[in-house]
Design a protein around this motif. Structure first.
Motif, PDB file in Angstrom:
ATOM      1  N   GLY A   5       0.708  -1.155  -0.013  1.00 58.43           N
ATOM      2  CA  GLY A   5      -0.153   0.028   0.137  1.00 58.43           C
ATOM      3  C   GLY A   5       0.940   1.230  -0.189  1.00 58.43           C
ATOM      4  O   GLY A   5       0.654   2.239  -0.701  1.00 58.43           O
ATOM      5  N   ASN A   6       2.006   1.138   0.901  1.00 58.37           N
ATOM      6  CA  ASN A   6       2.765   2.222   0.790  1.00 58.37           C
ATOM      7  C   ASN A   6       3.256   2.919  -0.640  1.00 58.37           C
ATOM      8  O   ASN A   6       3.778   3.806  -0.809  1.00 58.37           O
ATOM      9  CB  ASN A   6       3.810   2.314   1.996  1.00 58.37           C
ATOM     10  CG  ASN A   6       3.242   2.380   3.304  1.00 58.37           C
ATOM     11  OD1 ASN A   6       2.388   3.197   3.470  1.00 58.37           O
ATOM     12  ND2 ASN A   6       3.812   1.665   4.563  1.00 58.37           N
ATOM     13  N   ILE A   7       4.130   1.549  -1.016  1.00 59.44           N
ATOM     14  CA  ILE A   7       4.570   1.651  -2.465  1.00 59.44           C
ATOM     15  C   ILE A   7       3.615   2.372  -3.267  1.00 59.44           C
ATOM     16  O   ILE A   7       3.984   3.163  -4.258  1.00 59.44           O
ATOM     17  CB  ILE A   7       4.980   0.415  -2.866  1.00 59.44           C
ATOM     18  CG1 ILE A   7       6.467  -0.110  -1.998  1.00 59.44           C
ATOM     19  CG2 ILE A   7       5.485   0.284  -4.354  1.00 59.44           C
ATOM     20  CD1 ILE A   7       6.987  -1.469  -2.349  1.00 59.44           C
ATOM     21  N   MET A  44       5.788  14.919   9.498  1.00 56.25           N
ATOM     22  CA  MET A  44       4.629  14.662   8.563  1.00 56.25           C
ATOM     23  C   MET A  44       4.891  14.331   7.393  1.00 56.25           C
ATOM     24  O   MET A  44       4.153  13.583   6.808  1.00 56.25           O
ATOM     25  CB  MET A  44       3.803  15.964   8.649  1.00 56.25           C
ATOM     26  CG  MET A  44       3.150  16.431  10.166  1.00 56.25           C
ATOM     27  SD  MET A  44       2.422  14.962  10.831  1.00 56.25           S
ATOM     28  CE  MET A  44       3.173  15.135  12.526  1.00 56.25           C
ATOM     29  N   ALA A  45       5.949  14.753   6.835  1.00 54.94           N
ATOM     30  CA  ALA A  45       6.664  14.380   5.441  1.00 54.94           C
ATOM     31  C   ALA A  45       6.927  12.930   5.617  1.00 54.94           C
ATOM     32  O   ALA A  45       6.358  12.209   4.483  1.00 54.94           O
ATOM     33  CB  ALA A  45       7.691  15.048   4.666  1.00 54.94           C
ATOM     34  N   ARG A  46       7.493  12.464   6.417  1.00 53.28           N
ATOM     35  CA  ARG A  46       7.557  10.955   6.644  1.00 53.28           C
ATOM     36  C   ARG A  46       6.448  10.372   6.450  1.00 53.28           C
ATOM     37  O   ARG A  46       6.181   9.386   6.007  1.00 53.28           O
ATOM     38  CB  ARG A  46       8.519  10.577   7.908  1.00 53.28           C
ATOM     39  CG  ARG A  46      10.030  10.816   7.375  1.00 53.28           C
ATOM     40  CD  ARG A  46      10.823  10.537   8.553  1.00 53.28           C
ATOM     41  NE  ARG A  46      10.967  11.454   9.520  1.00 53.28           N
ATOM     42  CZ  ARG A  46      11.132  11.403  10.860  1.00 53.28           C
ATOM     43  NH1 ARG A  46      11.115  10.402  11.485  1.00 53.28           N
ATOM     44  NH2 ARG A  46      10.967  12.668  11.402  1.00 53.28           N
ATOM     45  N   LEU A  49       4.843   9.805   3.299  1.00 54.54           N
ATOM     46  CA  LEU A  49       5.326   9.039   2.286  1.00 54.54           C
ATOM     47  C   LEU A  49       4.793   7.743   2.571  1.00 54.54           C
ATOM     48  O   LEU A  49       4.832   6.814   1.656  1.00 54.54           O
ATOM     49  CB  LEU A  49       6.890   9.069   2.421  1.00 54.54           C
ATOM     50  CG  LEU A  49       7.570  10.160   1.510  1.00 54.54           C
ATOM     51  CD1 LEU A  49       9.122  10.206   1.818  1.00 54.54           C
ATOM     52  CD2 LEU A  49       7.202   9.954   0.241  1.00 54.54           C
ATOM     53  N   ALA A  50       4.525   7.268   3.767  1.00 47.50           N
ATOM     54  CA  ALA A  50       4.217   5.816   4.141  1.00 47.50           C
ATOM     55  C   ALA A  50       3.170   5.798   5.250  1.00 47.50           C
ATOM     56  O   ALA A  50       3.384   5.524   6.218  1.00 47.50           O
ATOM     57  CB  ALA A  50       5.424   5.375   4.594  1.00 47.50           C
ATOM     58  N   PRO A  51       1.876   6.209   4.879  1.00 47.81           N
ATOM     59  CA  PRO A  51       0.809   6.338   5.805  1.00 47.81           C
ATOM     60  C   PRO A  51       0.380   4.929   6.163  1.00 47.81           C
ATOM     61  O   PRO A  51      -0.360   4.983   7.340  1.00 47.81           O
ATOM     62  CB  PRO A  51      -0.153   7.340   5.077  1.00 47.81           C
ATOM     63  CG  PRO A  51       0.061   6.885   3.935  1.00 47.81           C
ATOM     64  CD  PRO A  51       1.508   6.718   3.515  1.00 47.81           C
ATOM     65  N   PHE A  52       0.325   4.022   5.565  1.00 43.26           N
ATOM     66  CA  PHE A  52      -0.483   2.722   5.829  1.00 43.26           C
ATOM     67  C   PHE A  52       0.458   1.921   6.971  1.00 43.26           C
ATOM     68  O   PHE A  52       1.747   1.972   6.922  1.00 43.26           O
ATOM     69  CB  PHE A  52      -0.568   1.737   4.575  1.00 43.26           C
ATOM     70  CG  PHE A  52      -1.324   2.198   3.802  1.00 43.26           C
ATOM     71  CD1 PHE A  52      -2.686   1.984   3.672  1.00 43.26           C
ATOM     72  CD2 PHE A  52      -1.001   3.146   2.395  1.00 43.26           C
ATOM     73  CE1 PHE A  52      -3.508   2.490   2.590  1.00 43.26           C
ATOM     74  CE2 PHE A  52      -1.738   3.655   1.336  1.00 43.26           C
ATOM     75  CZ  PHE A  52      -3.281   3.176   1.686  1.00 43.26           C
ATOM     76  N   GLY A  53      -0.367   1.410   7.974  1.00 46.73           N
ATOM     77  CA  GLY A  53       0.179   0.893   8.974  1.00 46.73           C
ATOM     78  C   GLY A  53       0.531   1.839  10.144  1.00 46.73           C
ATOM     79  O   GLY A  53       1.199   1.349  11.179  1.00 46.73           O
ATOM     80  N   LYS A  54       0.323   3.146  10.011  1.00 48.78           N
ATOM     81  CA  LYS A  54       0.599   4.131  11.005  1.00 48.78           C
ATOM     82  C   LYS A  54      -0.562   4.939  11.650  1.00 48.78           C
ATOM     83  O   LYS A  54      -1.482   5.159  10.732  1.00 48.78           O
ATOM     84  CB  LYS A  54       1.601   5.040  10.413  1.00 48.78           C
ATOM     85  CG  LYS A  54       2.888   4.484  10.382  1.00 48.78           C
ATOM     86  CD  LYS A  54       3.870   5.541   9.758  1.00 48.78           C
ATOM     87  CE  LYS A  54       5.154   4.877   9.304  1.00 48.78           C
ATOM     88  NZ  LYS A  54       5.928   5.434   8.384  1.00 48.78           N
TER      89      LYS A  54
END
Length: 120
Positions: A5-7, A44-46, A49-54
């Motif tokens: 999902g993140n990719i 927030m930029a990080r 980039l990868a919001p799934f699982g967080k």
């Protein structure tokens, strides 16, 4: 599943949003007073980039955070919020894009009031 999902998220809009967060973070870091705001932008930029699982949780509701959130809303937050809302609306066109739109709307909500929030 969150890795995949993140990719896909990075390809279809996450990278543009993260660049926006970094750009505004660099602008805030120009002054010494704005460095804490800039550092929050880079966090927030990080997440962008990868919001799934967080997950984003509220840590504190102090008056300092309220003041920073008001300044943030005036000087950068509204633009990032509108960008994420437009991205979310575009992603809602297809059924496959709905989970990505939900992440975009999560980031739009966070773009309005990022101070006092923690990413888990």
């Amino acid at each position: 599943m969150s890795c995949l999902g993140n990719i896909i998220w990075i390809i279809f809009g996450g990278l543009i949003g993260a660049i926006g967060w970094c750009f505004i973070g660099i602008i805030w870091c120009i002054t010494i007073i704005g460095i804490p705001v800039g550092m929050q932008c880079f966090k927030m930029a990080r997440l962008q980039l990868a919001p799934f699982g967080k997950k984003v949780v509220t840590v504190s509701d102090s008056s300092g955070n309220l003041l920073m959130n008001i300044l943030w809303l005036i000087f950068g937050g509204l633009e990032l919020c509108i960008t994420n809302i437009v991205s979310g609306l575009i992603l809602c066109i297809t059924i496959v894009g709905i989970p990505f739109a939900a992440q975009s709307f999560k980031m739009a909500k966070l773009a309005l009031m990022p101070f006092g929030k923690e990413v888990i």
